[in-house]
Design a protein around this motif. Structure first.
Motif, PDB file in Angstrom:
ATOM      1  N   ARG A 248       0.838  -1.189  -0.017  1.00  0.00           N
ATOM      2  CA  ARG A 248       0.025  -0.122  -0.094  1.00  0.00           C
ATOM      3  C   ARG A 248       1.030   1.194   0.023  1.00  0.00           C
ATOM      4  O   ARG A 248       2.009   1.066   0.360  1.00  0.00           O
ATOM      5  CB  ARG A 248      -0.856   0.162   1.192  1.00  0.00           C
ATOM      6  N   PRO A 249       0.393   2.323  -0.533  1.00  0.00           N
ATOM      7  CA  PRO A 249       0.901   3.627  -0.372  1.00  0.00           C
ATOM      8  C   PRO A 249       1.335   4.128   1.262  1.00  0.00           C
ATOM      9  O   PRO A 249       0.625   3.399   1.887  1.00  0.00           O
ATOM     10  CB  PRO A 249       0.349   4.664  -1.040  1.00  0.00           C
ATOM     11  N   ARG A 250       2.283   4.613   1.353  1.00  0.00           N
ATOM     12  CA  ARG A 250       2.736   5.108   2.811  1.00  0.00           C
ATOM     13  C   ARG A 250       1.452   5.709   3.598  1.00  0.00           C
ATOM     14  O   ARG A 250       0.813   6.762   2.924  1.00  0.00           O
ATOM     15  CB  ARG A 250       3.865   5.698   3.053  1.00  0.00           C
ATOM     16  N   PRO A 287       6.889   3.605   0.475  1.00  0.00           N
ATOM     17  CA  PRO A 287       7.868   3.267   1.675  1.00  0.00           C
ATOM     18  C   PRO A 287       7.123   3.074   3.062  1.00  0.00           C
ATOM     19  O   PRO A 287       5.658   3.115   2.866  1.00  0.00           O
ATOM     20  CB  PRO A 287       8.438   4.791   1.730  1.00  0.00           C
ATOM     21  N   GLY A 288       7.776   3.012   4.059  1.00  0.00           N
ATOM     22  CA  GLY A 288       7.009   2.822   5.200  1.00  0.00           C
ATOM     23  C   GLY A 288       6.256   3.865   5.701  1.00  0.00           C
ATOM     24  O   GLY A 288       6.561   4.916   5.160  1.00  0.00           O
ATOM     25  N   PRO A 289       5.741   3.688   6.856  1.00  0.00           N
ATOM     26  CA  PRO A 289       4.845   4.748   7.411  1.00  0.00           C
ATOM     27  C   PRO A 289       5.633   6.205   7.569  1.00  0.00           C
ATOM     28  O   PRO A 289       6.830   6.033   8.046  1.00  0.00           O
ATOM     29  CB  PRO A 289       4.148   4.196   8.704  1.00  0.00           C
ATOM     30  N   LEU A 290       4.948   7.264   7.121  1.00  0.00           N
ATOM     31  CA  LEU A 290       5.705   8.572   7.678  1.00  0.00           C
ATOM     32  C   LEU A 290       5.092   8.688   9.126  1.00  0.00           C
ATOM     33  O   LEU A 290       3.971   9.098   9.211  1.00  0.00           O
ATOM     34  CB  LEU A 290       5.227   9.493   6.539  1.00  0.00           C
ATOM     35  N   ASN A 427       8.763   8.292  -3.818  1.00  0.00           N
ATOM     36  CA  ASN A 427       8.008   7.574  -2.806  1.00  0.00           C
ATOM     37  C   ASN A 427       7.425   6.344  -3.259  1.00  0.00           C
ATOM     38  O   ASN A 427       6.331   6.050  -3.229  1.00  0.00           O
ATOM     39  CB  ASN A 427       6.512   8.607  -2.584  1.00  0.00           C
ATOM     40  N   GLY A 428       8.405   5.631  -3.847  1.00  0.00           N
ATOM     41  CA  GLY A 428       8.297   4.323  -4.421  1.00  0.00           C
ATOM     42  C   GLY A 428       7.516   4.060  -5.354  1.00  0.00           C
ATOM     43  O   GLY A 428       7.402   3.016  -6.133  1.00  0.00           O
ATOM     44  N   GLU A 429       7.349   5.047  -6.395  1.00  0.00           N
ATOM     45  CA  GLU A 429       6.470   4.986  -7.619  1.00  0.00           C
ATOM     46  C   GLU A 429       7.323   5.635  -8.521  1.00  0.00           C
ATOM     47  O   GLU A 429       8.090   6.602  -8.531  1.00  0.00           O
ATOM     48  CB  GLU A 429       5.384   5.774  -7.463  1.00  0.00           C
ATOM     49  N   ASP A 524      16.326  12.417 -16.307  1.00  0.00           N
ATOM     50  CA  ASP A 524      15.364  11.568 -16.013  1.00  0.00           C
ATOM     51  C   ASP A 524      14.107  12.282 -15.329  1.00  0.00           C
ATOM     52  O   ASP A 524      14.483  13.062 -14.414  1.00  0.00           O
ATOM     53  CB  ASP A 524      15.758  10.537 -14.695  1.00  0.00           C
ATOM     54  N   THR A 525      13.070  12.081 -15.772  1.00  0.00           N
ATOM     55  CA  THR A 525      12.027  12.989 -15.236  1.00  0.00           C
ATOM     56  C   THR A 525      11.354  12.048 -14.047  1.00  0.00           C
ATOM     57  O   THR A 525      10.785  10.848 -14.446  1.00  0.00           O
ATOM     58  CB  THR A 525      10.860  13.404 -16.458  1.00  0.00           C
ATOM     59  N   LEU A 526      11.244  12.581 -12.965  1.00  0.00           N
ATOM     60  CA  LEU A 526      10.536  11.867 -11.840  1.00  0.00           C
ATOM     61  C   LEU A 526       9.232  11.939 -11.454  1.00  0.00           C
ATOM     62  O   LEU A 526       8.644  11.227 -11.039  1.00  0.00           O
ATOM     63  CB  LEU A 526      11.444  12.087 -10.546  1.00  0.00           C
ATOM     64  N   GLY A 527       8.964  13.397 -11.908  1.00  0.00           N
ATOM     65  CA  GLY A 527       7.408  13.549 -12.090  1.00  0.00           C
ATOM     66  C   GLY A 527       7.132  14.832 -12.354  1.00  0.00           C
ATOM     67  O   GLY A 527       7.849  15.341 -13.123  1.00  0.00           O
TER      68      GLY A 527
END
Length: 729
Positions: A248-250, A287-290, A427-429, A524-527
């Motif tokens: 799951r997303p954090r 990633p893990g919980p913030l 953030n993992g994506e 590299d385009t990250l977002g």
């Protein structure tokens, strides 16, 4: 061509006498006081002779006189990094920036050469256009302008006026940047071919596949194509992988003083770039919980290990009780599979921190075991005003045709340069996005969670200022074009999006094609940030345009200025030791000794990087005073001690590499880089040490216990680059 152009300008002798060739022997400077890196280029150019002083051939350029002045006029140019809020100073597109200081002797009165009144120094790319004017020069020491070119020439010409904007007069001195020494090495044999078994005698197991290669760099017959690492390949497994839940997303965990939370490391499933892969996550998240907590709070974390590895959790950057630092066999026993450990964590400092394993982190961290901690400051005006905050964890992952590239099971592979990924993540994506209003000010809390990659990120069409780093705010906010983050570093930046449209978040660097001896841009385009036409309210433009000064940080730093001129108490050399690399690989690596980039931004030679393991190489921290190395180093301090530390990244190594050095449980100030003093201080726990450079720190020892100092490239840590020091109460 270069020689012909010089001759046309100065009626010179034959071309071979006019150009310092790219394959000339690199020069070094013999320095009487080798401890003073600031003077690694001589004030008297006559002293510039081949020697053994570290890194002079990377950051000093010898100037060669034209024939009629040969033996009379001499010069040396020092290339020094300008002060920067980051570990290295680069342009937005990743070119290294250098300030020039020229030491010249023997130049005649320019009027003896014709209708000239002055000498001007220039820098130019290999095609000699455009020229960058460095300024008027004379005999003695002259501080020149800045150079930001991959490969370049340095010229001194006689000119009719110091106001000229282009070269018109004759060239009297000329030199080549150290990077021009890179040559196409295809003509060099790399050793005998491998045997028909496809191995080199290491006895590696089957199951390895060749790492993917950047299509922009042609594969070449390097003599190592059939070799494999001398360890077994490892990838996560499950009896029924389809039963493993997707990550799951954090999530955001708002924790108050005295609270207890659960944190479990275990298997998760992910879909990345069309590959269904097994990875790890904390609490099923990636990633893990913030974890958000207020400054001065204390919380309890009940950690559970549901992975197949021994592990522990390190709370990176937090000056906590030593018992809970999370270093197996140092502060605690490793947490076995199926076992638990209770951490008590106190948060004395505001800022952005993170947590990750400290046991085989080359595998566990890379597979997704990491998360952020946001420590909210007590003071409501700690940061300037913003409309919102975003917490971004930057990472990369290495995927092949069938999924994850395997890891070394018995020992880490990719042990020289570290494991560069070919898919960049936020953030993992692999694709991050944000919607904002026009004029909106966004505060970004950035963390580099990668094994080895140093990022150089920026936002298109947006102004950006750096506010804080690892353990504090800067003395003053500072406008920046991009943000350089080495592994484990954190930076806080405020960004205003003033124009409607799309603003890309990009990583722009200059990679090296080592086989061709050439630089090439890598973007590299990250977002992306989509900026609407609707204006943000309230209007924060005036506040954003003001660079705030943080008097409390400056006052805190001021308490330590009396130690700024101390001699280093701990002097460490950083280097690589060969422990049985294949002959063909060592021959190939020796080509790099011609030139090392201050920062290796990308893994452009994956075959060379993939083969070495922590069995066949050893990364070394050497105590200059005692000769002890890594865990053999023994240092004892007391709470309240203030220690000057010098980190010298040895350039004369089989493969020199930048090192992000992290110190547990304490904080430090960066005093200088290659002798250039820091102008804007910030408290840090991790610092980037570029190749061939010397970084000096002032370490405040405020926290008792046994602590670690190590390189945060995960594979370098696994290959031995760590030491322990004790701080008595």
């Amino acid at each position: 061509m270069f020689a012909a152009l010089l001759c046309a300008a100065s009626a010179c002798a034959p071309a071979h006498s006019q150009v310092a060739t790219a394959d000339a022997k690199p020069h070094s400077l013999t320095v009487a006081d080798t401890a003073r890196v600031v003077d690694f280029c001589p004030s008297d150019p006559a002293d510039f002779t081949p020697g053994s002083a570290p890194s002079t051939d990377l950051y000093c350029v010898e100037l060669i006189a034209r024939p009629d002045l040969f033996g009379r006029a001499t010069g040396v140019v020092q290339l020094a990094p300008p002060p920067s809020p980051f570990g290295t100073a680069v342009t937005r597109d990743g070119r290294h920036r250098f300030r020039t200081t020229l030491f010249i002797d023997g130049l005649p009165d320019p009027r003896t050469l014709g209708a000239f009144t002055t000498y001007i120094a220039w820098a130019a790319p290999p095609n000699l256009a455009p020229l960058t004017k460095l300024g008027a020069v004379q005999n003695g020491r002259t501080v020149g302008g800045e150079v930001a070119l991959n490969k370049f020439y340095l010229l001194v010409t006689a000119e009719p006026s110091d106001s000229v904007s282009d070269r018109t007069g004759p060239v009297v001195l000329r030199g080549l940047s150290p990077s021009t020494r890179m040559r196409d090495p295809h003509f060099i044999a790399t050793g005998p071919p491998p045997d028909e078994s496809g191995h080199d005698g290491h006895g590696a197991s089957d199951g390895w596949s060749m790492p993917p290669h950047d299509a922009r760099i042609p594969m070449s017959g390097m003599g190592i194509e059939h070799l494999t690492p001398d360890v077994s390949p490892f990838l996560p497994e499950a009896t029924d992988s389809s039963a493993v839940p997707f990550a799951r997303p954090r999530e955001f965990l708002h924790v108050t003083d005295g609270d207890t939370i659960d944190l479990t490391a275990g298997l998760v499933r992910r879909s990345l770039k069309g590959r269904d892969i097994l990875m790890y996550g904390f609490n099923g998240q990636y990633p893990g919980p913030l974890i958000q907590v207020s400054q001065a709070s204390t919380i309890t974390v009940d950690f559970h290990n549901s992975t197949p590895h021994e592990t522990a959790v390190h709370w990176h950057g937090i000056r906590l009780d030593n018992r809970f630092d999370g270093v197996p066999h140092v502060t605690q026993d490793p947490v076995a599979p199926g076992e638990s450990f209770r951490y008590t964590i106190h948060f004395p400092d505001a800022g952005i921190y993170w947590y990750h394993p400290h046991h085989r982190e080359d595998i566990q961290q890379d597979l997704g075991l990491y998360g952020n901690l946001m420590v909210r400051p007590d003071a409501p005006d700690y940061y300037g005003p913003s409309h919102r905050e975003e917490v971004l964890m930057l990472d990369d992952i290495l995927l092949g045709e069938n999924g994850l590239m395997p890891y070394g099971e018995e020992a880490a592979n990719f042990a020289i340069m570290g494991r560069f990924g070919n898919v960049l993540l936020v953030n993992g994506e692999p694709r991050w996005s944000l919607d904002v209003r026009r004029g909106e000010v966004v505060r970004f809390h950035l963390t580099n969670a990668s094994n080895t990659r140093t990022f150089n990120i920026s936002f298109d069409a947006a102004r950006m200022k750096v506010v804080a780093s690892d353990v504090s705010r800067f003395e003053r906010e500072e406008w920046v074009e991009s943000v350089v983050l080495a592994p484990a570093e954190r930076y806080v930046v405020d960004v205003q999006f003033e124009r409607a449209g799309q603003s890309a978040l990009t990583n722009r660097v200059q990679a090296i094609d080592h086989m061709a001896g050439a630089f090439f841009p890598m973007v590299d385009t990250l977002g992306s940030v989509d900026v609407s036409t609707a204006p943000a309210t309230p209007d924060l433009s005036a506040a954003f345009s003001t660079l705030r000064r943080h008097d409390d940080v400056a006052a805190d730093v001021e308490r330590y200025r009396e130690y700024f001129d101390d001699q280093p108490e701990l002097d460490l050399q950083l280097m690589l030791e060969d422990r049985g690399l294949p002959f063909a690989l060592t021959q190939l690596m020796r080509l790099d000794t011609l030139y090392f980039n201050p920062v290796e931004w990308a893994g452009t030679m994956p075959m060379m990087d993939w083969l070495p393991t922590s069995r066949t190489v050893r990364w070394v921290l050497r105590d200059v005073a005692t000769g002890a190395e890594n865990r053999e180093i023994s240092r004892q301090y007391r709470v309240g001690d203030v220690v000057r530390v010098r980190l010298r990244n040895e350039r004369h190594s089989l493969h020199a590499m930048q090192h992000p050095i992290h110190i547990h449980g304490q904080r430090f100030l960066v005093l200088s880089v290659n002798g250039v003093p820091t102008e804007n201080h910030v408290w840090k726990d991790t610092v980037l040490v570029p190749v061939g450079m010397s970084v000096e720190l002032l370490l405040e020892l405020s926290n008792p216990g046994r602590w670690m100092l190590h390189c945060h490239i995960a594979e370098h840590l696994e290959a031995g680059m760590q030491l322990l020091f004790d701080v008595d109460p």
